[in-house]
Design a protein around this motif. Sequence first.
Motif, PDB file in Angstrom:
ATOM      1  N   PRO A 128       0.811  -1.233   0.000  1.00 60.08           N
ATOM      2  CA  PRO A 128       0.000   0.000   0.000  1.00 60.08           C
ATOM      3  C   PRO A 128       0.839   1.275   0.000  1.00 60.08           C
ATOM      4  N   GLY A 129       1.903   1.318   0.796  1.00 57.91           N
ATOM      5  CA  GLY A 129       2.759   2.501   0.831  1.00 57.91           C
ATOM      6  C   GLY A 129       3.517   2.693  -0.464  1.00 57.91           C
ATOM      7  N   VAL A 130       3.979   1.595  -1.051  1.00 53.18           N
ATOM      8  CA  VAL A 130       4.695   1.678  -2.325  1.00 53.18           C
ATOM      9  C   VAL A 130       3.756   2.172  -3.415  1.00 53.18           C
ATOM     10  N   GLY A 131       2.512   1.723  -3.392  1.00 47.45           N
ATOM     11  CA  GLY A 131       1.534   2.205  -4.370  1.00 47.45           C
ATOM     12  C   GLY A 131       1.362   3.710  -4.286  1.00 47.45           C
ATOM     13  N   ASP A 132       1.251   4.244  -3.069  1.00 46.47           N
ATOM     14  CA  ASP A 132       1.141   5.700  -2.888  1.00 46.47           C
ATOM     15  C   ASP A 132       2.390   6.417  -3.393  1.00 46.47           C
ATOM     16  N   ALA A 133       3.562   5.890  -3.015  1.00 44.06           N
ATOM     17  CA  ALA A 133       4.810   6.532  -3.428  1.00 44.06           C
ATOM     18  C   ALA A 133       4.966   6.509  -4.945  1.00 44.06           C
ATOM     19  N   MET A 134       4.644   5.380  -5.563  1.00 44.37           N
ATOM     20  CA  MET A 134       4.770   5.280  -7.025  1.00 44.37           C
ATOM     21  C   MET A 134       3.783   6.210  -7.727  1.00 44.37           C
ATOM     22  N   ALA A 135       2.562   6.290  -7.223  1.00 42.63           N
ATOM     23  CA  ALA A 135       1.573   7.190  -7.827  1.00 42.63           C
ATOM     24  C   ALA A 135       2.069   8.629  -7.774  1.00 42.63           C
ATOM     25  N   GLU A 136       2.631   9.037  -6.631  1.00 44.80           N
ATOM     26  CA  GLU A 136       3.166  10.390  -6.489  1.00 44.80           C
ATOM     27  C   GLU A 136       4.345  10.609  -7.439  1.00 44.80           C
ATOM     28  N   LEU A 137       5.258   9.637  -7.503  1.00 46.27           N
ATOM     29  CA  LEU A 137       6.433   9.760  -8.363  1.00 46.27           C
ATOM     30  C   LEU A 137       6.045   9.830  -9.832  1.00 46.27           C
ATOM     31  N   ILE A 138       5.135   8.989 -10.252  1.00 43.75           N
ATOM     32  CA  ILE A 138       4.738   8.944 -11.665  1.00 43.75           C
ATOM     33  C   ILE A 138       3.970  10.194 -12.077  1.00 43.75           C
ATOM     34  N   THR A 139       3.092  10.675 -11.205  1.00 45.15           N
ATOM     35  CA  THR A 139       2.257  11.826 -11.589  1.00 45.15           C
ATOM     36  C   THR A 139       2.947  13.171 -11.404  1.00 45.15           C
ATOM     37  N   THR A 140       3.900  13.257 -10.443  1.00 45.44           N
ATOM     38  CA  THR A 140       4.520  14.566 -10.181  1.00 45.44           C
ATOM     39  C   THR A 140       6.010  14.611 -10.517  1.00 45.44           C
ATOM     40  N   GLY A 141       6.644  13.466 -10.712  1.00 47.13           N
ATOM     41  CA  GLY A 141       8.068  13.441 -11.014  1.00 47.13           C
ATOM     42  C   GLY A 141       8.960  13.420  -9.793  1.00 47.13           C
ATOM     43  N   HIS A 142       8.378  13.500  -8.611  1.00 43.55           N
ATOM     44  CA  HIS A 142       9.157  13.406  -7.371  1.00 43.55           C
ATOM     45  C   HIS A 142       8.295  12.729  -6.307  1.00 43.55           C
TER      46      HIS A 142
END
Length: 159
Positions: A128-142
């Motif tokens: 679950p935490g990795v999903g949140d982190a990946m979504a943030e990274l993919i959509t915002t670049g950081h």
Amino acid sequence: DARGPQMGVTEPLPHRILPVVGIWTRDKDYGAYLRQVERGNIVFGGAAERVSVDLDPGHAKADPARLPVQLRAVARLLPAIAQAAVIRTWSGCEGYVRDMLPVIGQSATTPGLFHAFGFCGHGFQLGPGVGDAMAELITTGHCETPLDDFSIDRFSREA
């Protein structure tokens, strides 16, 4: 590296444990986890050295000689398990990353490619935490969560 984690299950006990309980450590004799199913059986794993895997056809066999070390580690989490009968053990084929940490983050070579793999048996806890982190990274670049320790290029830096 393909290896087989050893798992076991006890006879049914009174149902009292609702969460998954575990501890992860690099000392193979201490890290263990367990959960209790509704029927009362305790399903446990960890602590035992992983067994070898026959890649053709992809089978691994539990090693009964590793069970005492595993039960000692699990008993640190749940002392009552020392009195329970183990009714079954098994293993399976899993892939492991050399340093036992997942690879999470942007590709070091391919723009637009993102990695989240190599969870080595702990993906359910981190998913679950990795999903949140990946979504943030993919959509915002950081990502607000530091991911440098999980970068794919850590293996090229080992030399």
